[in-house]
Design a protein around this motif. Structure first.
Motif, mmCIF file in Angstrom:
data_model
loop_
_atom_site.group_PDB
_atom_site.id
_atom_site.type_symbol
_atom_site.label_atom_id
_atom_site.label_comp_id
_atom_site.label_asym_id
_atom_site.label_seq_id
_atom_site.Cartn_x
_atom_site.Cartn_y
_atom_site.Cartn_z
ATOM 1 N N VAL A 94 0.857 -1.185 0.000
ATOM 2 C CA VAL A 94 0.000 0.000 0.000
ATOM 3 C C VAL A 94 0.897 1.240 0.000
ATOM 4 N N ALA A 95 0.577 2.179 -0.877
ATOM 5 C CA ALA A 95 1.296 3.457 -0.930
ATOM 6 C C ALA A 95 0.273 4.579 -0.931
ATOM 7 N N ALA A 96 0.416 5.514 -0.012
ATOM 8 C CA ALA A 96 -0.491 6.658 0.075
ATOM 9 C C ALA A 96 0.218 7.927 -0.365
ATOM 10 N N ASP A 97 -0.569 8.988 -0.518
ATOM 11 C CA ASP A 97 -0.044 10.304 -0.929
ATOM 12 C C ASP A 97 0.730 10.199 -2.235
ATOM 13 N N VAL A 98 0.099 9.557 -3.220
ATOM 14 C CA VAL A 98 0.721 9.346 -4.533
ATOM 15 C C VAL A 98 0.098 10.305 -5.540
ATOM 16 N N ILE A 145 4.868 10.016 -1.533
ATOM 17 C CA ILE A 145 5.741 10.537 -0.472
ATOM 18 C C ILE A 145 5.552 9.855 0.878
ATOM 19 N N ALA A 146 4.508 9.059 1.058
ATOM 20 C CA ALA A 146 4.297 8.399 2.351
ATOM 21 C C ALA A 146 5.079 7.095 2.415
ATOM 22 N N ALA A 147 5.467 6.701 3.606
ATOM 23 C CA ALA A 147 6.153 5.420 3.777
ATOM 24 C C ALA A 147 5.205 4.285 3.394
ATOM 25 N N PRO A 148 5.637 3.363 2.531
ATOM 26 C CA PRO A 148 4.756 2.273 2.098
ATOM 27 C C PRO A 148 4.546 1.251 3.211
ATOM 28 N N GLN A 149 3.531 0.427 3.032
ATOM 29 C CA GLN A 149 3.217 -0.613 4.005
ATOM 30 C C GLN A 149 3.073 -1.946 3.297
ATOM 31 N N PHE A 150 3.449 -3.011 3.995
ATOM 32 C CA PHE A 150 3.201 -4.365 3.491
ATOM 33 C C PHE A 150 2.069 -4.972 4.314
ATOM 34 N N VAL A 151 1.066 -5.491 3.620
ATOM 35 C CA VAL A 151 -0.120 -6.060 4.268
ATOM 36 C C VAL A 151 -0.084 -7.571 4.105
ATOM 37 N N GLU A 152 -0.089 -8.274 5.211
ATOM 38 C CA GLU A 152 0.022 -9.741 5.171
ATOM 39 C C GLU A 152 -1.218 -10.413 4.576
ATOM 40 N N LEU A 178 13.482 16.684 4.252
ATOM 41 C CA LEU A 178 13.746 17.576 5.373
ATOM 42 C C LEU A 178 14.518 16.860 6.477
ATOM 43 N N VAL A 179 15.294 17.609 7.177
ATOM 44 C CA VAL A 179 15.976 17.092 8.362
ATOM 45 C C VAL A 179 14.915 16.676 9.376
ATOM 46 N N GLY A 180 15.094 15.496 9.951
ATOM 47 C CA GLY A 180 14.149 15.013 10.945
ATOM 48 C C GLY A 180 13.056 14.127 10.390
ATOM 49 N N SER A 181 13.137 13.746 9.110
ATOM 50 C CA SER A 181 12.091 12.917 8.513
ATOM 51 C C SER A 181 12.693 11.941 7.508
ATOM 52 N N TYR A 182 12.148 10.724 7.478
ATOM 53 C CA TYR A 182 12.544 9.747 6.475
ATOM 54 C C TYR A 182 11.810 9.976 5.152
ATOM 55 N N THR A 183 10.643 10.614 5.179
ATOM 56 C CA THR A 183 9.814 10.774 3.988
ATOM 57 C C THR A 183 9.823 12.221 3.498
ATOM 58 N N PRO A 184 9.584 12.434 2.198
ATOM 59 C CA PRO A 184 9.509 13.803 1.672
ATOM 60 C C PRO A 184 8.333 14.562 2.296
ATOM 61 N N ASP A 185 8.447 15.872 2.320
ATOM 62 C CA ASP A 185 7.406 16.713 2.901
ATOM 63 C C ASP A 185 6.165 16.771 2.030
ATOM 64 N N ASP A 186 6.339 16.810 0.707
ATOM 65 C CA ASP A 186 5.200 16.924 -0.199
ATOM 66 C C ASP A 186 5.645 16.488 -1.589
ATOM 67 N N ALA A 187 4.675 16.375 -2.485
ATOM 68 C CA ALA A 187 4.949 16.097 -3.899
ATOM 69 C C ALA A 187 4.258 17.190 -4.696
ATOM 70 N N GLU A 188 4.990 18.211 -5.043
ATOM 71 C CA GLU A 188 4.403 19.384 -5.678
ATOM 72 C C GLU A 188 4.893 19.533 -7.113
ATOM 73 N N VAL A 189 3.966 19.880 -7.993
ATOM 74 C CA VAL A 189 4.313 20.116 -9.387
ATOM 75 C C VAL A 189 5.080 21.429 -9.504
ATOM 76 N N THR A 190 6.226 21.389 -10.164
ATOM 77 C CA THR A 190 6.983 22.614 -10.398
ATOM 78 C C THR A 190 6.820 23.125 -11.825
ATOM 79 N N SER A 191 6.461 22.241 -12.752
ATOM 80 C CA SER A 191 6.148 22.646 -14.128
ATOM 81 C C SER A 191 5.407 21.508 -14.815
ATOM 82 N N ARG A 192 4.790 21.844 -15.949
ATOM 83 C CA ARG A 192 4.050 20.848 -16.734
ATOM 84 C C ARG A 192 4.445 20.972 -18.202
#
Length: 348
Positions: free
Chosen positions: A130-134, A158-165, A216-230
Motif C-alpha cells: 500500500v502506498a499513500a499520498d501518490v 511521499i508516504a512510507a509504504p506498508q506491506f499487508v500480510e 527535510l531534516v528530521g524525517s525519512y519521507t519527503p514533505d510533499d509532492a508538488e508540481v513545479t512545471s508541466r
C-alpha cells in the motif's frame, strides 16, 4: 513459481494529503500489460570510507523512503478517468440519461493535483503493498494503426509504504474494470480541417514532481509532492504531405522561403471510440483538445515542427511531426489542454 497474471493494481482518490484510503470498496482495480505499479524507493547509504576502517564498508543505513512506479495498459472507459484526473487536476462532468461527458483540465490553481492511495498485489506473493499520498507524474496515450489505444502512466508518492500480510478483503476481482477499450481504427486525426494519414502517434502529459527539495531534516519521507512545471506534447508519424511540410519546416504562409515564424494551429481533432455504445448513437470515446484556434487567428496554442525527412529504400516517405502545447488564456472554460471522456459513469 507464480504467474504475474494473478496480480492486481488499484487506486482510490484521497480527500487530501495525509488521509489514506482504507475502505476496500473505495478502490478501483484495472488491468495492465507491463510495469511495477507502485514500489518502495528506499535510499540506502553506505558509511563513507574512513581512515583506519580497513578495505570494506563497515555499515549501511536506510536514510529515506518514497514510492514510485509506472504501468503500461490498455485504457478502458470506466477507469481512465482516474488517471486523467490525476494527470490534469480537475474535471467538469455533464450527466446525461445514460452517457456522461467528463472534461479533464487544469484546476483553478494549475499546479494542483489530487493524491491517491495505491494497492498492489504481486501474484501469489502472499500479501500486498500500500502506498499513500501518490500523484500522477505522467500520462501518455499512444496509438498506431490496427491496434488498441494504449497508455503509460508514471507515479510518485511521499508516504512510507506498508506491506499487508492478509489481502483477502481487497477482493480486486470484484472491482476490475471490464468496460470497453478504444480502437485506433475508429480514430480521427485532423489539423486545419485536413485528415492526417497517421501511422502512429502519442499525446503526453508530463508533470515535473521533484523530491530533491522536499527531503527535510528530521524525517525519512519527503514533505510533499508538488508540481513545479508541466508539459504537454503531441508526436505523430504521418504519410508525407506537401502543404504541412512546407508550413512546418519553412513558412506557415507557404511563401517558399524559410522564415523564423512557427506554425501555431490548435484546430486539432484527435479522438478515439469504442465499438460499443453507451446509449443509442453515442459510443464510449476519448478526445484530446487544446484551445481550438486555427493558424489564421494567430491564437493557436500548439507550436508545430517537423523533422527532416529521411529516405530509405523500399519504404514510404513519411514525416515525424511534433506539437508543443503552449500556455493560453483564450479558452476560459477548459484551459490550454483538456481531454474529454464519454462513458456511463456519473462521477467520471
Amino acid at each position: 513459481m507464480t504467474s504475474a497474471l494473478d496480480s492486481h493494481f488499484g487506486l482510490a482518490k484521497q480527500a487530501a494529503k495525509g488521509t489514506p484510503i482504507t475502505a476496500d470498496a473505495s478502490f478501483d482495480f484495472f488491468f495492465f500489460t507491463d510495469g511495477n505499479g507502485i514500489s518502495p524507493q528506499s535510499v540506502i547509504l553506505p558509511l563513507p570510507q574512513e581512515v583506519g576502517s580497513g578495505p570494506l564498508t563497515r555499515s549501511v543505513k536506510k536514510v529515506a523512503v518514497s514510492t514510485a512506479g509506472a504501468v503500461e495498459f490498455i485504457p478502458r472507459a470506466s477507469s481512465l478517468g482516474h488517471l486523467l484526473l490525476g494527470a490534469f487536476g480537475d474535471v467538469a462532468s455533464t450527466v446525461g440519461a445514460s452517457s456522461n461527458s467528463h472534461v479533464f483540465r487544469f484546476a483553478a490553481n494549475p499546479f494542483a493535483q489530487p493524491y491517491y492511495t495505491f494497492r498492489r498485489r504481486a501474484g501469489a506473493l502472499g500479501g500486498g503493498e500500500v502506498a499513500a499520498d501518490v500523484k500522477v507524474a505522467s500520462l501518455a496515450l499512444n496509438f498506431r494503426a490496427a491496434d488498441f489505444l494504449r497508455a503509460q502512466a508514471g507515479f510518485v508518492g511521499i508516504a512510507a509504504p506498508q506491506f499487508v500480510e492478509d489481502v483477502t478483503d481487497w477482493a480486486p476481482e470484484d472491482a476490475l474494470d471490464s468496460s470497453p477499450e478504444f480502437l485506433t481504427c475508429t480514430g480521427q486525426l485532423q489539423l486545419a480541417g485536413k485528415t492526417l494519414k497517421a501511422l502512429s502517434g502519442s499525446f503526453v502529459m508530463g508533470n515535473v514532481i521533484s523530491l530533491d527539495e522536499q527531503r527535510l531534516v528530521g524525517s525519512y519521507t519527503p514533505d510533499d509532492a508538488e508540481v513545479t512545471s508541466r508539459a504537454a506534447m503531441l508526436r505523430f508519424v504521418v504519410k508525407a504531405e506537401r502543404d504541412l511540410y512546407e508550413q512546418m519546416m519553412y513558412d506557415p504562409a507557404q511563401s517558399g522561403a524559410w522564415v523564423p515564424q512557427i506554425l501555431r494551429d490548435a484546430s486539432l481533432v484527435l479522438s478515439f471510440k469504442s465499438t460499443e455504445e453507451v446509449e443509442a448513437g453515442v459510443n464510449y470515446s476519448v478526445q484530446v483538445a487544446m484551445n481550438g484556434a486555427d493558424a489564421a487567428s494567430g491564437n493557436g496554442n500548439i507550436a508545430w515542427s517537423v523533422d527532416p525527412i529521411a529516405l530509405r529504400g523500399n519504404r514510404q516517405v513519411v514525416m515525424a511531426v511534433t506539437g508543443m502545447v503552449l500556455a493560453d488564456t483564450t479558452n476560459a472554460a477548459n484551459g490550454p489542454v483538456s481531454v474529454t471522456l464519454v462513458n456511463s459513469k456519473a462521477s467520471y
